[in-house]
Motif scaffolding. Structure first.
Motif, PDB file in Angstrom:
ATOM      1  N   LYS A  48      82.153  53.319  49.732  1.00  0.00           N
ATOM      2  CA  LYS A  48      81.115  53.354  50.911  1.00  0.00           C
ATOM      3  C   LYS A  48      79.365  53.798  50.413  1.00  0.00           C
ATOM      4  CE  LYS A  48      80.568  54.419  55.544  1.00  0.00           C
ATOM      5  NZ  LYS A  48      81.617  56.029  56.375  1.00  0.00           N
ATOM      6  N   LYS A  49      80.113  54.930  49.620  1.00  0.00           N
ATOM      7  CA  LYS A  49      78.796  55.420  48.460  1.00  0.00           C
ATOM      8  C   LYS A  49      77.973  54.765  47.632  1.00  0.00           C
ATOM      9  CE  LYS A  49      77.510  60.180  49.219  1.00  0.00           C
ATOM     10  NZ  LYS A  49      77.199  60.319  50.294  1.00  0.00           N
ATOM     11  N   VAL A  50      78.848  53.823  47.159  1.00  0.00           N
ATOM     12  CA  VAL A  50      77.603  52.707  46.328  1.00  0.00           C
ATOM     13  C   VAL A  50      76.763  52.007  47.296  1.00  0.00           C
ATOM     14  CG1 VAL A  50      79.198  50.784  44.927  1.00  0.00           C
ATOM     15  CG2 VAL A  50      79.621  52.821  44.760  1.00  0.00           C
ATOM     16  N   VAL A  51      77.318  51.191  48.529  1.00  0.00           N
ATOM     17  CA  VAL A  51      76.773  50.827  49.190  1.00  0.00           C
ATOM     18  C   VAL A  51      75.972  51.053  49.543  1.00  0.00           C
ATOM     19  CG1 VAL A  51      77.000  49.263  51.762  1.00  0.00           C
ATOM     20  CG2 VAL A  51      78.953  49.534  49.935  1.00  0.00           C
ATOM     21  N   PHE A  58      82.191  32.317  42.349  1.00  0.00           N
ATOM     22  CA  PHE A  58      83.608  31.797  43.602  1.00  0.00           C
ATOM     23  C   PHE A  58      83.496  33.239  44.400  1.00  0.00           C
ATOM     24  CE2 PHE A  58      88.114  32.986  43.240  1.00  0.00           C
ATOM     25  CZ  PHE A  58      88.554  33.271  42.440  1.00  0.00           C
ATOM     26  N   PRO A  59      83.719  33.032  45.530  1.00  0.00           N
ATOM     27  CA  PRO A  59      83.468  34.621  46.318  1.00  0.00           C
ATOM     28  C   PRO A  59      85.078  35.078  45.826  1.00  0.00           C
ATOM     29  CG  PRO A  59      82.988  32.701  47.762  1.00  0.00           C
ATOM     30  CD  PRO A  59      83.720  32.046  46.048  1.00  0.00           C
ATOM     31  N   ASP A  60      84.712  36.529  45.954  1.00  0.00           N
ATOM     32  CA  ASP A  60      86.331  37.518  45.056  1.00  0.00           C
ATOM     33  C   ASP A  60      87.337  37.301  46.736  1.00  0.00           C
ATOM     34  OD1 ASP A  60      88.375  39.064  45.091  1.00  0.00           O
ATOM     35  OD2 ASP A  60      87.074  40.239  43.448  1.00  0.00           O
ATOM     36  N   PRO A  61      88.393  36.609  46.413  1.00  0.00           N
ATOM     37  CA  PRO A  61      89.570  37.282  48.008  1.00  0.00           C
ATOM     38  C   PRO A  61      89.932  38.086  48.075  1.00  0.00           C
ATOM     39  CG  PRO A  61      90.210  35.533  46.458  1.00  0.00           C
ATOM     40  CD  PRO A  61      89.020  36.275  45.619  1.00  0.00           C
ATOM     41  N   ASP A  62      89.796  39.235  47.556  1.00  0.00           N
ATOM     42  CA  ASP A  62      90.479  40.488  47.633  1.00  0.00           C
ATOM     43  C   ASP A  62      89.655  41.077  48.413  1.00  0.00           C
ATOM     44  OD1 ASP A  62      92.831  39.446  46.029  1.00  0.00           O
ATOM     45  OD2 ASP A  62      92.220  40.391  43.829  1.00  0.00           O
ATOM     46  N   LEU A  63      88.340  40.709  48.525  1.00  0.00           N
ATOM     47  CA  LEU A  63      87.046  41.071  49.136  1.00  0.00           C
ATOM     48  C   LEU A  63      86.634  40.970  49.572  1.00  0.00           C
ATOM     49  CD1 LEU A  63      85.132  43.418  45.150  1.00  0.00           C
ATOM     50  CD2 LEU A  63      87.238  44.508  47.707  1.00  0.00           C
ATOM     51  N   LEU A  64      86.265  41.273  51.258  1.00  0.00           N
ATOM     52  CA  LEU A  64      85.372  40.111  52.562  1.00  0.00           C
ATOM     53  C   LEU A  64      84.440  40.351  52.418  1.00  0.00           C
ATOM     54  CD1 LEU A  64      88.510  40.790  54.997  1.00  0.00           C
ATOM     55  CD2 LEU A  64      87.710  38.484  53.846  1.00  0.00           C
ATOM     56  N   PRO A  65      83.639  39.593  53.011  1.00  0.00           N
ATOM     57  CA  PRO A  65      82.000  39.949  52.935  1.00  0.00           C
ATOM     58  C   PRO A  65      81.590  41.258  53.293  1.00  0.00           C
ATOM     59  CG  PRO A  65      82.040  38.063  53.938  1.00  0.00           C
ATOM     60  CD  PRO A  65      83.659  38.998  54.049  1.00  0.00           C
ATOM     61  N   LEU A  66      80.341  41.884  53.274  1.00  0.00           N
ATOM     62  CA  LEU A  66      80.010  43.528  52.913  1.00  0.00           C
ATOM     63  C   LEU A  66      79.605  43.251  54.115  1.00  0.00           C
ATOM     64  CD1 LEU A  66      79.272  46.210  52.503  1.00  0.00           C
ATOM     65  CD2 LEU A  66      77.668  45.591  50.738  1.00  0.00           C
ATOM     66  N   ARG A  67      79.939  44.015  55.184  1.00  0.00           N
ATOM     67  CA  ARG A  67      78.248  43.654  56.315  1.00  0.00           C
ATOM     68  C   ARG A  67      77.740  45.184  56.628  1.00  0.00           C
ATOM     69  NH1 ARG A  67      79.344  38.611  58.249  1.00  0.00           N
ATOM     70  NH2 ARG A  67      81.342  37.570  58.263  1.00  0.00           N
ATOM     71  N   LEU A  68      76.562  45.296  56.979  1.00  0.00           N
ATOM     72  CA  LEU A  68      75.375  46.477  56.791  1.00  0.00           C
ATOM     73  C   LEU A  68      75.616  46.305  58.816  1.00  0.00           C
ATOM     74  CD1 LEU A  68      73.039  46.406  53.850  1.00  0.00           C
ATOM     75  CD2 LEU A  68      75.468  47.068  54.344  1.00  0.00           C
ATOM     76  N   THR A  69      75.262  47.229  59.492  1.00  0.00           N
ATOM     77  CA  THR A  69      74.269  47.130  60.673  1.00  0.00           C
ATOM     78  C   THR A  69      73.224  47.899  60.775  1.00  0.00           C
ATOM     79  OG1 THR A  69      75.066  50.227  60.723  1.00  0.00           O
ATOM     80  CG2 THR A  69      76.866  47.271  61.882  1.00  0.00           C
ATOM     81  N   PRO A  70      72.072  47.765  61.711  1.00  0.00           N
ATOM     82  CA  PRO A  70      70.831  47.899  61.228  1.00  0.00           C
ATOM     83  C   PRO A  70      70.739  49.526  61.544  1.00  0.00           C
ATOM     84  CG  PRO A  70      71.331  45.977  62.518  1.00  0.00           C
ATOM     85  CD  PRO A  70      72.284  46.258  62.401  1.00  0.00           C
ATOM     86  N   GLU A  71      71.973  50.420  62.606  1.00  0.00           N
ATOM     87  CA  GLU A  71      72.111  51.576  62.556  1.00  0.00           C
ATOM     88  C   GLU A  71      72.340  52.314  61.319  1.00  0.00           C
ATOM     89  OE1 GLU A  71      73.345  49.161  64.378  1.00  0.00           O
ATOM     90  OE2 GLU A  71      72.469  49.120  66.071  1.00  0.00           O
ATOM     91  N   TRP A  72      72.785  51.701  60.972  1.00  0.00           N
ATOM     92  CA  TRP A  72      73.647  52.415  59.316  1.00  0.00           C
ATOM     93  C   TRP A  72      71.985  52.707  58.332  1.00  0.00           C
ATOM     94  CZ3 TRP A  72      77.778  50.155  55.582  1.00  0.00           C
ATOM     95  CH2 TRP A  72      77.990  51.194  54.425  1.00  0.00           C
ATOM     96  N   VAL A  73      71.263  51.419  58.040  1.00  0.00           N
ATOM     97  CA  VAL A  73      70.424  50.882  57.096  1.00  0.00           C
ATOM     98  C   VAL A  73      69.220  51.663  57.918  1.00  0.00           C
ATOM     99  CG1 VAL A  73      68.475  49.747  56.450  1.00  0.00           C
ATOM    100  CG2 VAL A  73      70.858  48.103  56.504  1.00  0.00           C
ATOM    101  N   GLU A  74      69.254  52.672  58.852  1.00  0.00           N
ATOM    102  CA  GLU A  74      68.171  53.419  59.549  1.00  0.00           C
ATOM    103  C   GLU A  74      67.876  54.493  59.481  1.00  0.00           C
ATOM    104  OE1 GLU A  74      64.593  52.472  60.196  1.00  0.00           O
ATOM    105  OE2 GLU A  74      65.841  50.264  59.071  1.00  0.00           O
ATOM    106  N   LYS A  75      69.445  55.227  59.611  1.00  0.00           N
ATOM    107  CA  LYS A  75      69.818  55.927  59.161  1.00  0.00           C
ATOM    108  C   LYS A  75      69.371  56.406  57.764  1.00  0.00           C
ATOM    109  CE  LYS A  75      74.203  59.112  59.422  1.00  0.00           C
ATOM    110  NZ  LYS A  75      75.477  58.699  59.472  1.00  0.00           N
TER     111      LYS A  75
END
Lengths: 483, 488, 101
Positions: free
Chosen positions: B62-65, B279-296
């Motif tokens: 998570k920290k990497v993100v 091709f999309p790595d099937p071992d990882l699902l898409p990374l989703r951010l939320t506006p709240e997280w980004v604002e924080k």
């Protein structure tokens, strides 16, 4: 000792002191050694005896099987050889991993061990789970448990054959396009492919990551439920495992069925020419039985079914071509001897290592590499993923009308060894009815529903909505107990 | 002749993120202070995931993100709420899985920009994207074999890709320094270039001035210091101009930089064209951010170099050059802030200017000569503040101040005791200086006459003579007052 | 499509060595499979939408940034090394491969 035992029978036997876990393990190990099925690739005798002795001592202490804490207490158990086991050779049915002793264990392995299972060994399979007949194992095909000269189905053929022959009470397999359900059907046992993500894939050697799912092969639906209770649930080591509370499968079996609320869909695309008459007849019997209980059986349509095999092959081989790139001989696996004197060419090193893949694996790596390659990926990989969406939507639409989808597991019963092995395409078409569930991630299972005139088992295929594993298991259990 | 060409430069910077653990597994991503994961026993820092054991799976840190998002916010990038990890497939011994998990068509940060100090005004350089990926291991080449160490495999990286909007090696250098200071200020990268924390590939092409299409580019890989990157780019620009002028064509290729010879060299072109089969790595699902997280995360951003630069100009009246130099270096600006804080509130423009002069002049020289970080030296903000005070009040001369600073650098002794011990106090006593000045006027009558006649330039001559006569201790301002008085 | 040429170039990308005989066999088989798979091209373009890459359309799992020091094996070596070839696979604790040019 009774040849085929359920988990409950074993536990009753322990409680009644009919036999101890050690005696039971020794009995099964004896059967494995005497067996000609070629179901086991590695027998973990020492480990099994150690676990069984420990269980025997615990049983002495407690006087009763600790069913709650250890639902698989003392159960002779087999693992498909693509589940990594720390310290115990894991070959994936391949020469390239002939000597691979993993430095860690799969999450499911840890879970069944913690639940008290006695691990007897590793079960034969098509190399890297690529096959429908078990003829692609580098260590020789597995024999059908009751019909010599016939295939047990694949790729979890070792698991199905061993359970059917009483070489273990329960086993784990993996299912990418039908690899649990097809051999379960051919061998006359129960096999469940849970909803994608119900069971952690951590430690399952990947064939096609977006399709692979681990599940049980057992002699009854109830036993499968017991195993599923142990192995399913979120795993922090697998990003694609479903987070949150997992279902309780065995507990769900005790609730009475309300058949009036059960709607079963019969896809017209599954009842076409090419399905063996006896298989089709057996399906009709099953439909009648469900109707008799009060369930509604209605015709549904899954219009993109005819594309499923194409979509599956493109997606599966594309992912596989990448998943199998790690077998380069550097960090594990068999490598050419005398590296420094091999005139030091990295390219030829790779090629010498990877030449140990079998023909079917090579074929799929080639096809997958091609399907992803520049200039072709739009036409193949991307297009297949687009059509995969249509297949998923077929199910979404059907599940608005029905709760389950019923059909045969395979168009035919088990065929003879060698019958289809020269024709890859014919072999691929075996999986036509099982593949769609993998593409959409749905839970699906095979439960025995009869035999053909040669006495070969026929499997009934039931699939449900995403996450409806528990309901699916309930109706399969009811069907199994119909007699 | 060369002026009819212009160079176009785009940069790809890889920053190792300074998280505790690797991007997809719990192995440490960094060791204790001063130790790189690459330095410890080979392969000690590995697990099933980062050695690509069969069956092992990645789980995103998570920290990497958060670090990638911080980098994106600080460079005004569009933060993507939906991004995807893809597999980049190729075989190499330092790449355990036979593919690198990276981001391809949907990176975590889209377009943004970075302002770099320019001649008269700051210049904006476009950023194409910032994406997340895993680092590879390291191959050590020996005679007859290579040794593979995977300690670094799976260390998190962000790749920051610029638009091809730099037109000289100096601009590229300024961009890199600004970016470096930014990621260090953000606390997301250790920034140690020798250890490869901050690595740069430069895409260089030349074209006729006025042309709009880009020329064929060469990529200069893995140069590990700002100075070398600038030199490599400069060399490459000249090389390409020569190629074009002599009627040849620039070949698209990868080139390495040989710092001993100051040349770039073609790295044997791969025998086959790369086809990474993303091709999309099937071992990882898409990374989703939320506006709240980004604002924080936006709320957690520290003061950034461009904000700092503006504040320095405003608050301390520093020139844009000085403000730029300070704000682009975390160590200089930290030292500056701690020093200026020791002065009482009020107009601090004079001490600020003096502090900057010491920091960017003598202290930078001492620090680079001794290869000792300023923060690790014996000089403290207290020393510097005292030194500025005695300099501004005329207690010591500017040359005396330099001497004090060297002494403090070596000993760490307090400023006043150094001045005392080395007798550097200026003579500010009119009674003592007057006879000296009178003597100089007497022995240089013609200069005295010319000065008196208005040739003001000659004042420095008299001040210089007085300094000489007093052994450097005369207060120059006082000397010039006395000269004026005596010639009046 | 020259299937033989494709097989050769794809085999090279995949680091597989094929004999000329294998090139022919595989090419024939691949051609047969591709002919079947080409039915995908008959799906009307108008019915195609966003690709489905994965059955779970959920956000990926995130892990807290906690480091765990890797374990040593019973011989005090990095524990992953036990899987490497013990005869010619290691140099010290590094993996040994042919010289990389």
């Amino acid at each position: 000792m009774k040849k085929i035992q359920s988990i409950a029978e074993v536990h009753d036997g322990f409680d009644n002191k009919a036999f101890t876990p050690l005696e039971l393990a020794q009995e099964y190990l004896g059967r494995i050694h005497a067996s000609q099925l070629n179901a086991f690739l590695t027998v973990s005798e020492e480990k099994a005896i150690f676990q069984a002795k420990k269980a025997t001592a615990e049983l002495m202490k407690w006087g009763r099987v600790p069913r709650e804490a250890q639902p698989l207490f003392g159960i002779p158990f087999g693992l498909k050889d693509n589940l990594v086991t720390q310290g115990l050779r894991t070959t994936c049915g391949s020469r390239i991993l002939e000597n691979y002793v993993p430095p860690y264990s799969a999450t499911v392995v840890e879970r069944v061990e913690k639940a008290g299972a006695v691990i007897l060994g590793k079960l034969n399979m098509d190399e890297f789970a690529m096959g429908s007949s078990n003829e692609n194992s580098a260590f020789g095909p597995v024999q059908h448990p009751t019909h010599p000269g016939y295939v047990p189905g694949g790729s979890s053929g070792g698991s199905a054959s061993a359970v059917a022959a009483g070489l273990c009470v329960a086993a784990l397999g993996s299912d990418t396009g039908g690899s649990i359900r097809l051999p379960a059907s051919f061998c006359g046992v129960t096999g469940v492919k849970p909803t994608y993500g119900r069971v952690s894939r951590y430690g399952l050697v990947a064939f096609a990551s977006s399709l692979d799912q681990i599940g049980p092969l057992t002699n009854s639906v109830r036993d499968s439920a017991t195993v599923l209770d142990v192995i399913s649930g979120a795993d922090p080591m697998d990003s694609t495992s479903i987070q949150g509370v997992s279902e309780k499968y065995v507990a769900g079996l005790s609730a009475p069925m309300d058949w009036s609320k059960v709607r079963i869909g019969i896809p017209k695309e599954y009842f076409v020419s090419g399905v063996q008459a006896e298989v089709a007849a057996s399906m009709q019997d099953a439909i009648k039985w469900f109707e008799k209980q009060g369930a509604q059986c209605v015709s549904v349509t899954l219009p993109h079914t005819s594309y499923a095999v194409s979509v599956y092959y493109v997606v599966a081989v594309s992912e596989a071509s990448s998943n199998l790139a790690r077998f380069d001989g550097v960090r594990f696996g068999v490598r050419p001897e005398g590296l420094s004197s091999s005139q030091g060419d990295l390219l030829s090193f790779y090629k010498q290592v990877r030449t140990r893949f079998g023909d079917e694996v090579k074929r799929r790596i080639l096809l997958g590499t091609f399907a992803l390659s520049s200039g072709y990926s739009d036409q193949y990989y991307q297009k297949a993923c687009q059509v995969r969406r249509l297949i998923q939507q077929d199910f979404t639409a059907a599940f608005e009308k029905v709760d389950f989808i019923l059909g045969p597991v395979a168009p035919t019963t088990a065929f003879k060894l060698g019958e289809k092995s020269q024709d890859p395409l014919q072999m691929y078409l075996n999986d036509i009815f099982t593949i769609p569930a993998n593409l959409a991630g749905l839970p699906a299972l095979s439960v025995p529903c009869g035999k053909d005139s040669a006495g070969l088992p026929i499997g009934l295929h039931l699939a449900g909505r995403l996450y409806s594993d528990s309901e699916l298991i309930r109706i399969a259990d009811a069907f199994e107990r119909r007699a | 002749m060369q002026s009819e060409f212009e160079a176009v430069i785009g940069l790809e910077v890889h920053c190792q993120l300074s998280t505790r653990s690797k991007i997809f597994c719990a192995c440490p991503a960094r060791m204790t202070e001063g130790q790189s994961v690459a330095d410890i026993t080979p392969n000690l820092n590995t697990c099933p995931v980062c050695t690509g054991q069969p069956g092992a799976l990645p789980v995103l840190n998570k920290k990497v993100v958060e670090y990638a998002v911080l980098a994106g916010l600080a460079t005004h990038c569009e933060i993507q709420m939906h991004s995807v990890f893809s597999r980049k497939n190729y075989f190499y011994p330092d790449l355990p899985k036979g593919y690198q998990i990276s981001q391809y068509d949907l990176p975590v940060c889209g377009k943004g920009w970075l302002e770099i100090p320019g001649g008269s005004a700051p210049k904006r350089i476009g950023i194409t994207r910032i994406h997340l990926e895993e680092d590879a291991g390291k191959n050590v080449h020996e005679v007859g074999y290579s040794a593979v160490n995977l300690n670094r495999a799976g260390v998190p990286l962000i790749e920051i890709v610029s638009e091809p909007e730099m037109f000289s090696a100096e601009e590229a250098g300024a961009y890199l320094r600004t970016l470096h200071s930014l990621v260090v200020t953000l606390g997301i990268c250790d920034g140690n270039m020798q250890e490869g924390n901050f690595r740069c590939d430069a895409n260089v092409s030349v074209r006729k001035r006025g042309a709009t299409a880009l020329g064929t580019r060469a990529e200069i890989k893995n140069v590990n210091s700002f100075r070398f990157i600038e030199k490599a780019i400069e060399y490459e620009i000249q090389r390409q101009i020569q190629v074009v002028v002599s009627g040849g064509q620039v070949v698209q290729e990868t080139r390495g930089y040989d710092s001993d010879k100051n040349v770039t060299l073609s790295q044997r072109s791969k025998e086959e064209a790369h086809d990474y089969r993303y091709f999309p790595d099937p071992d990882l699902l898409p990374l989703r951010l939320t506006p709240e997280w980004v604002e924080k995360l936006r709320g957690a951003l520290p003061e950034l170099p461009d904000q700092k630069r503006a504040r320095y100009s405003e608050q301390y009246k520093l020139s844009s050059q000085d403000a730029g130099t300070l704000s682009n270096s975390k160590s200089l600006s930290d030292f500056f802030e701690r020093t200026i804080a020791l002065f009482p509130a009020g107009d601090l423009s004079a001490p600020a200017k003096a502090i900057v002069n010491f920091l960017t002049g003598e202290l930078t020289r001492l620090s680079s000569e001794a290869s000792v970080e300023l923060a690790q030296s014996k000089v403290t903000p207290r020393h510097l503040a005292d030194l500025v005070q005695v300099s501004l009040s005329g207690v010591i001369s500017s040359s005396g101040a330099k001497q004090v600073l060297i002494s403090v650098w070596n000993s760490g002794a307090p400023v006043d005791s150094v001045i005392e011990k080395e007798g550097l106090k200026q003579v500010s006593d009119v009674g003592a200086l007057e006879p000296i000045v009178q003597k100089i006027i007497d022995s240089n009558p013609s200069q005295a006459a010319e000065l008196k006649a208005g040739k003001e330039k000659l004042m420095s001559f008299f001040v210089g003579q007085a300094m000489k006569a007093s052994g450097g201790k005369a207060n120059p301002a006082l000397v010039s007052q006395i000269v004026k008085k005596l010639l009046a | 499509m020259d299937m033989n040429a494709i097989s050769r170039s794809v085999a090279k990308l995949a680091r597989l060595e094929l004999s000329e005989e294998e090139v022919t066999t595989f090419s024939d088989q691949l051609k047969q499979v591709l002919t079947y798979i080409d039915q995908l091209q008959s799906v009307p373009e108008s019915s195609l939408g966003a690709p489905l890459y994965h059955p779970l359309e959920l956000p990926t799992l995130l892990r807290e940034d906690q480091a765990k020091t890797p374990q040593l094996d019973s011989e005090g070596r990095p524990s992953m090394l036990s899987a490497a070839s013990q005869t010619d696979g290691l140099i010290g604790t590094a993996y040994k491969v042919p010289p990389i040019l």
